[in-house]
Design an enzyme around this catalytic site. Structure first.
Site, mmCIF file in Angstrom:
data_model
loop_
_atom_site.group_PDB
_atom_site.id
_atom_site.type_symbol
_atom_site.label_atom_id
_atom_site.label_comp_id
_atom_site.label_asym_id
_atom_site.label_seq_id
_atom_site.Cartn_x
_atom_site.Cartn_y
_atom_site.Cartn_z
ATOM 1 N N ASN A 9 -69.414 -18.454 26.446
ATOM 2 C CA ASN A 9 -68.596 -19.369 27.244
ATOM 3 C C ASN A 9 -69.433 -19.819 28.438
ATOM 4 O O ASN A 9 -69.665 -19.056 29.360
ATOM 5 C CB ASN A 9 -67.327 -18.626 27.705
ATOM 6 N N TRP A 10 -69.865 -21.065 28.381
ATOM 7 C CA TRP A 10 -70.765 -21.561 29.426
ATOM 8 C C TRP A 10 -70.018 -21.987 30.684
ATOM 9 O O TRP A 10 -70.639 -22.395 31.670
ATOM 10 C CB TRP A 10 -71.611 -22.731 28.895
ATOM 11 N N LYS A 11 -68.704 -21.972 30.636
ATOM 12 C CA LYS A 11 -67.865 -22.342 31.789
ATOM 13 C C LYS A 11 -68.340 -23.681 32.385
ATOM 14 O O LYS A 11 -68.793 -24.544 31.637
ATOM 15 C CB LYS A 11 -67.869 -21.224 32.829
ATOM 16 N N HIS A 95 -57.899 -18.604 28.626
ATOM 17 C CA HIS A 95 -58.880 -17.837 29.401
ATOM 18 C C HIS A 95 -58.253 -17.479 30.754
ATOM 19 O O HIS A 95 -57.499 -18.266 31.322
ATOM 20 C CB HIS A 95 -60.154 -18.665 29.590
ATOM 21 N N GLU A 97 -59.325 -17.526 33.641
ATOM 22 C CA GLU A 97 -59.576 -18.490 34.728
ATOM 23 C C GLU A 97 -58.563 -19.637 34.653
ATOM 24 O O GLU A 97 -58.130 -20.157 35.679
ATOM 25 C CB GLU A 97 -61.026 -18.995 34.661
ATOM 26 N N GLU A 167 -59.882 -9.668 27.127
ATOM 27 C CA GLU A 167 -60.728 -9.775 28.311
ATOM 28 C C GLU A 167 -59.991 -9.213 29.525
ATOM 29 O O GLU A 167 -59.177 -9.931 30.136
ATOM 30 C CB GLU A 167 -61.074 -11.240 28.575
ATOM 31 N N GLY A 173 -66.932 -11.536 34.956
ATOM 32 C CA GLY A 173 -67.818 -12.048 35.999
ATOM 33 C C GLY A 173 -68.010 -11.083 37.160
ATOM 34 O O GLY A 173 -68.508 -11.465 38.219
ATOM 35 N N SER A 213 -68.205 -9.054 31.300
ATOM 36 C CA SER A 213 -69.533 -8.568 31.687
ATOM 37 C C SER A 213 -70.305 -7.943 30.524
ATOM 38 O O SER A 213 -70.974 -6.916 30.698
ATOM 39 C CB SER A 213 -69.414 -7.593 32.858
ATOM 40 N N GLY A 234 -69.690 -14.512 29.018
ATOM 41 C CA GLY A 234 -69.786 -15.560 30.033
ATOM 42 C C GLY A 234 -71.200 -15.660 30.571
ATOM 43 O O GLY A 234 -72.097 -16.241 29.937
ATOM 44 N N GLY A 235 -71.440 -15.043 31.727
ATOM 45 C CA GLY A 235 -72.718 -15.144 32.437
ATOM 46 C C GLY A 235 -73.956 -14.971 31.571
ATOM 47 O O GLY A 235 -74.886 -15.793 31.643
HETATM 48 C C1 PEP Z 1 -65.823 -14.923 30.099
HETATM 49 O O1 PEP Z 1 -66.099 -15.952 30.698
HETATM 50 O O2 PEP Z 1 -64.987 -14.953 29.207
HETATM 51 C C2 PEP Z 1 -66.516 -13.692 30.481
HETATM 52 C C3 PEP Z 1 -66.214 -12.599 29.824
HETATM 53 O O3 PEP Z 1 -67.450 -13.767 31.503
HETATM 54 P P1 PEP Z 1 -68.560 -12.642 31.892
HETATM 55 O O4 PEP Z 1 -69.240 -12.242 30.611
HETATM 56 O O5 PEP Z 1 -69.470 -13.326 32.851
HETATM 57 O O6 PEP Z 1 -67.807 -11.501 32.486
#
Ligand code: PEP
Length: 261
Positions: A9-11, A95, A97, A167, A173, A213, A234-235
């Site tokens: 997920n590049w957000k 998600h 967010e 999640e 994050g 993470s 994500g990251g």
């Molecule tokens: C996500 O954006 O769904 C996520 C899990 O981010 P991260 O891996 O950065 O925690």
């Protein structure tokens, strides 16, 4: 046997040029991967070029959101049929967010799930508890609520196209990962819920991803858990080396195709 799925997920990151560069690098690094489904979710503006680039490759493309109506006076929105037209195969929905920053409720997320399925796309439905909910003992109640409402009116047949992502909000994050035992407990609970909502077959076939993470250093122990079928990253998905290392996670014996001696 559920095929593992690793989704990035590049957000809200990367211009079209940067997205193109990342995909080129991933196409090279992931050319050998056959036993893992790979998905990347760029921003809307990069979707057409990433879809074109990844055509005929093992990389599939997801959108990060959509609107449940197919067309009409909905300024600024993008519908599931338009995402299908663009070449997307998956859509990330619910998600945390979007739930937190845009106040998305389960009923609205459910409308999106149904519209994505109707467009022939596959929803990745995200569910997860906040730290306050976990600390106050509401974890399982929250998960059950989000799953039941998110999947309302989805048929057992449609469930072949649905992916669930667990999640925990406190792990997204933040650098804090749920331990593999904590994640496995919730994944097993979700599978039990799916059996109750649908049947044993649906519960067994549905892929449940972990997100929060995920890094090259912790993917191995997460994937060693029987009910963890992949990751929503994500990251670490913004970096080709890291994402490639995650996709190349050490295979637990249950996923290995190597015949036993
Ligand atoms: C996500 O954006 O769904 C996520 C899990 O981010 P991260 O891996 O950065 O925690």
């Amino acid at each position: 046997m559920r095929k593992p799925l690793i989704a990035g997920n590049w957000k809200l990151h990367k211009t079209i040029a940067q997205a193109t560069e990342l995909v080129n690098s991933l196409l090279e690094k992931l050319a050998d991967v056959k036993d893992v489904e790979i998905v990347v979710a760029p921003v809307f503006t990069a979707l057409p070029s990433v879809c074109r680039q990844s055509q005929n490759s093992a990389i599939m493309v997801a959108a990060q959101n959509c609107y449940p109506q197919t067309e009409g006076a909905f300024t600024g929105e993008v519908s599931a049929p338009l995402l299908a037209d663009c070449g997307c195969r998956y859509v990330i929905l619910g998600h945390s967010e979007r739930r937190q920053l845009f106040d998305e409720q389960d009923e609205f997320i459910n409308e999106k799930v149904l519209s994505v399925l109707a467009a022939g796309l596959r929803p990745i439905l995200c569910i997860g508890e906040t730290l306050e909910q976990r600390d106050s003992g509401e974890l399982f109640e929250v998960i059950a609520y989000q799953l039941r409402f998110g999947l309302a009116e989805v048929t057992a047949e449609q469930m072949t196209d649905v992916v669930i992502a667990y999640e925990p909000v406190w792990a997204i994050g933040t650098g804090k990962t749920a331990t593999s035992e904590e994640a496995a407990e919730v994944h097993a609970y979700i599978r039990g819920l799916l059996q109750g909502l649908f049947d044993h077959e649906v519960a067994e076939q549905t892929r449940i991803l972990y997100g929060g993470s995920v890094k090259p250093g912790n993917i191995g122990e997460l994937m060693a858990e029987a009910d963890i079928d992949g990751a929503l990253v994500g990251g670490a998905s913004l970096n080709a080396e890291d994402f490639s290392a995650i996709v190349h996670f050490p295979k637990p014996l249950r996923m290995s195709n190597t015949p036993l001696p």
